[in-house]
Design an enzyme around this catalytic site. Structure first.
Site, PDB file in Angstrom:
ATOM      1  N   TYR A 266     -11.265   4.999 -10.109  1.00 28.72           N
ATOM      2  CA  TYR A 266     -10.946   5.603  -8.812  1.00 28.72           C
ATOM      3  C   TYR A 266     -10.869   7.118  -8.844  1.00 28.72           C
ATOM      4  CZ  TYR A 266      -8.980   0.879  -8.251  1.00 28.72           C
ATOM      5  OH  TYR A 266      -8.770  -0.469  -8.232  1.00 28.72           O
TER       6      TYR A 266
ATOM      7  N   CYS B  26     -16.476   4.716 -25.965  1.00 25.75           N
ATOM      8  CA  CYS B  26     -17.822   5.309 -25.972  1.00 25.75           C
ATOM      9  C   CYS B  26     -18.323   5.521 -24.554  1.00 25.75           C
ATOM     10  CB  CYS B  26     -18.777   4.406 -26.734  1.00 25.75           C
ATOM     11  SG  CYS B  26     -18.192   4.054 -28.377  1.00 25.75           S
TER      12      CYS B  26
ATOM     13  N   GLY C  29       0.787  -1.233   0.000  1.00 23.88           N
ATOM     14  CA  GLY C  29       0.000   0.000   0.000  1.00 23.88           C
ATOM     15  C   GLY C  29       0.813   1.274   0.000  1.00 23.88           C
TER      16      GLY C  29
ATOM     17  N   GLY D 166       3.445  -3.377  -4.228  1.00 24.70           N
ATOM     18  CA  GLY D 166       3.213  -3.575  -5.655  1.00 24.70           C
ATOM     19  C   GLY D 166       3.534  -2.287  -6.389  1.00 24.70           C
TER      20      GLY D 166
HETATM   21  C1  PLP Z   1      -3.027  -5.081  -3.586  1.00 27.12           C
HETATM   22  C2  PLP Z   1      -2.337  -5.732  -2.472  1.00 27.12           C
HETATM   23  C3  PLP Z   1      -1.002  -5.422  -2.207  1.00 27.12           C
HETATM   24  C4  PLP Z   1      -0.214  -4.389  -2.984  1.00 27.12           C
HETATM   25  O1  PLP Z   1      -0.715  -3.110  -2.846  1.00 27.12           O
HETATM   26  P1  PLP Z   1       0.137  -1.852  -3.393  1.00 27.12           P
HETATM   27  O2  PLP Z   1      -0.742  -0.702  -3.087  1.00 27.12           O
HETATM   28  O3  PLP Z   1       0.306  -2.071  -4.858  1.00 27.12           O
HETATM   29  O4  PLP Z   1       1.422  -1.850  -2.667  1.00 27.12           O
HETATM   30  C5  PLP Z   1      -0.372  -6.084  -1.179  1.00 27.12           C
HETATM   31  N1  PLP Z   1      -1.023  -7.020  -0.448  1.00 27.12           N
HETATM   32  C6  PLP Z   1      -2.313  -7.339  -0.678  1.00 27.12           C
HETATM   33  C7  PLP Z   1      -2.960  -8.373   0.154  1.00 27.12           C
HETATM   34  C8  PLP Z   1      -3.007  -6.712  -1.686  1.00 27.12           C
HETATM   35  O5  PLP Z   1      -4.286  -7.019  -1.892  1.00 27.12           O
END
Ligand code: PLP
Length: 490
Positions: free
Chosen positions: A380, A407, A290, A334
């Site tokens: 979002y 569209c 996150g 991520g």
């Molecule tokens: C989506 C997700 C992540 C990665 O989130 P980022 O915001 O891309 O860092 C990590 N762990 C879980 C369980 C997720 O669902």
């Protein structure tokens, strides 16, 4: 626990579905007219991105116009060195922070942000494990040669074949999300003659987004066990000989700035972790991902080393106050690994001035992609930054909205940006920070084929995911007879 002071958002404000572009002011308060509408704000664009003498944007040593000529547009461009550098930086940040507090940490790349075999190889080589959230993602990671022991499987409704596939492959951990799933994983492991390591996902009641967090006793969402139900789930896991309980897992949201939400969540989860020690060992604590990045010049993300220290210090403090050892920590970034390393190149098709009010005109710049290659603005209300990539311009900056060719009036790529006022059809446009959740959320809306992905590094460009063709799309429609197929000869 009450929400922190200054947090005046209502739950509805957190729902991405209500923050559509039409609810926004014509010009967002954060957007400032730049002195130079050619400038590349360093934290937003890939490391080393620059303009050459001709004013052409270069990424990874390659000129945007050459990339477009060779691979077409729209085109996802991923800077390999940028992904690798961020992977190393994130791993070092959490390892160093853990070691300062006498512990250890591991990092899993959250594959859902952007998954391809090349990216799996890059992050694996840099020392990260990989998280997957479906059988398809698992198949990509395994096909890329990832060590199964360093994979984690997530999801609130893993299908039985996916569980069997993961157990059979020897996936290092499965994060269980419900009571029934505990039994499903146990059965699959027993049938395979294996002992499967599992974590229990808990819902800490903290949900964080960008600058603020919301903390409640019960969170109304689909993931994980309520804090009050988790201990019983762990007791059940410990009864099952085909399962090994490794620890708790918690993920509080995405694109988070600051450490406060993580610290609050960690405090809640460590309390539960401490209780579970009474019934056996709990070697691991996974605090999810996150970590936010900059999408526009107005974003000021917390440096990852600072976040890591804040989070680990909060966990260490909670552990010390309860007299328990610091468990091994795990994190799952991520976006923070791939987000900034990616850009998308588009070709401008039309430019249309639209009078928004008596004193405001906006240029609608239509490009050859849109919500099919970047769903985040529509999904979002996400903001992005854009620049003309094929030239430098001395024209005065004009307020613009970059839109796609679908569209849908919500088909927005960049809601608000200042671009040179002479932007015209044929210009190449680059959108920054599209490495995460663009390729992975792409669709075939309007039967638009999904773009290719090119990796750039050291002046070399390599196709790593080929683009779709209309034939790819037609091939799924069994009612279409195509030349050379058996249906035709039948
Ligand atoms: C989506 C997700 C992540 C990665 O989130 P980022 O915001 O891309 O860092 C990590 N762990 C879980 C369980 C997720 O669902």
């Amino acid at each position: 626990m009450a929400t922190p002071p200054g947090n005046t958002r209502t739950p509805l404000d957190w729902c991405p579905c209500v923050s559509t572009a039409s609810d926004r002011p014509a010009v967002p308060a954060w957007l400032a007219a730049p002195d130079d509408a050619n400038a590349l704000v360093p934290i937003v664009w890939p490391e080393g991105a620059e303009r050459d003498q001709d004013g052409v944007l270069r990424v990874g040593g390659l000129a945007a116009d050459d990339l477009a000529a060779r691979f077409g547009t729209p085109l996802y461009v991923l800077d390999e060195d940028g992904v690798r550098a961020r992977a190393r930086e994130v791993l070092a940040a959490f390892r160093d922070a853990a070691s300062r507090h006498g512990g250890t940490a591991r990092v899993y790349y959250a594959g859902k942000a952007f998954l391809s075999s090349e990216v799996v190889r890059w992050v694996s080589a840099e020392g990260l494990g990989v998280d997957v959230a479906s059988g398809g993602e698992l198949a990509v990671a395994l096909a890329a040669g990832a060590d199964p022991a360093r994979l984690g499987l997530h999801g609130n409704n893993k299908l039985l074949p996916e569980i069997a596939q993961a157990v059979g492959a020897g996936v290092g951990s499965i994060v269980v999300d419900s009571r029934v799933e505990i039994e499903r994983v146990a059965e699959a492991a027993a049938a395979a003659g294996r002992v499967q390591t599992v974590l229990v996902r808990v819902n800490s009641g903290v949900h964080a987004e960008t600058h603020d967090f919301l903390a409640t006793a019960h969170e109304d969402q689909k993931f994980g066990f309520a804090m009050t139900d988790a201990a019983a789930a762990v007791t059940r896991i410990r009864e099952l000989p085909s399962l090994r309980f490794a620890g708790l897992h918690c993920h509080i949201g995405s694109q988070i700035f600051g450490t406060a939400g993580f610290a609050e969540s960690a405090a809640r989860v460590v309390e539960l972790h401490a209780d579970l020690l009474a019934g056996g060992e709990v070697p691991l604590l996974n605090l999810g991902g996150g970590f936010g990045i900059a999408y526009t010049a107005a974003d000021d993300p917390t440096p990852i080393a600072h976040l890591a220290e804040g989070i680990v210090a909060a966990v260490a403090r909670e552990c010390a106050s309860r007299g328990i050892p610091l468990p091994e920590l795990a994190f799952e970034p991520g976006r923070a690994v791939v987000g900034r390393a990616g850009i998308t190149l588009y070709r401008v098709g039309t430019v249309k001035p639209v009078r928004v009010s008596d004193d405001l005109e906006r240029l609608y710049v239509s490009v050859d992609g849109g919500m099919s290659d970047n769903a985040r603005p529509a999904l979002y209300g996400a903001d992005y930054s854009a620049r003309i990539a094929s030239r430098r311009s001395d024209a005065a900056a004009a307020l613009a909205r970059v839109v796609g060719r679908h569209c849908e009036s919500g088909d927005i790529v960049v809601d608000a940006e200042y671009l040179p006022g002479d932007i015209e059809p044929g210009d190449l446009l680059a959108v920054a920070a599209t490495g995460a959740y663009c390729f992975s959320l792409a669709s075939n809306y309007n039967y638009v084929p999904r773009p290719p992905v090119v990796a750039v590094a050291g002046g070399e460009a390599r196709l790593i995911v080929r683009g779709e063709t209309v034939d790819d799309l037609l091939s799924r429609d069994v009612g279409i007879v195509r030349p050379g197929t058996s249906e035709e000869s039948a």
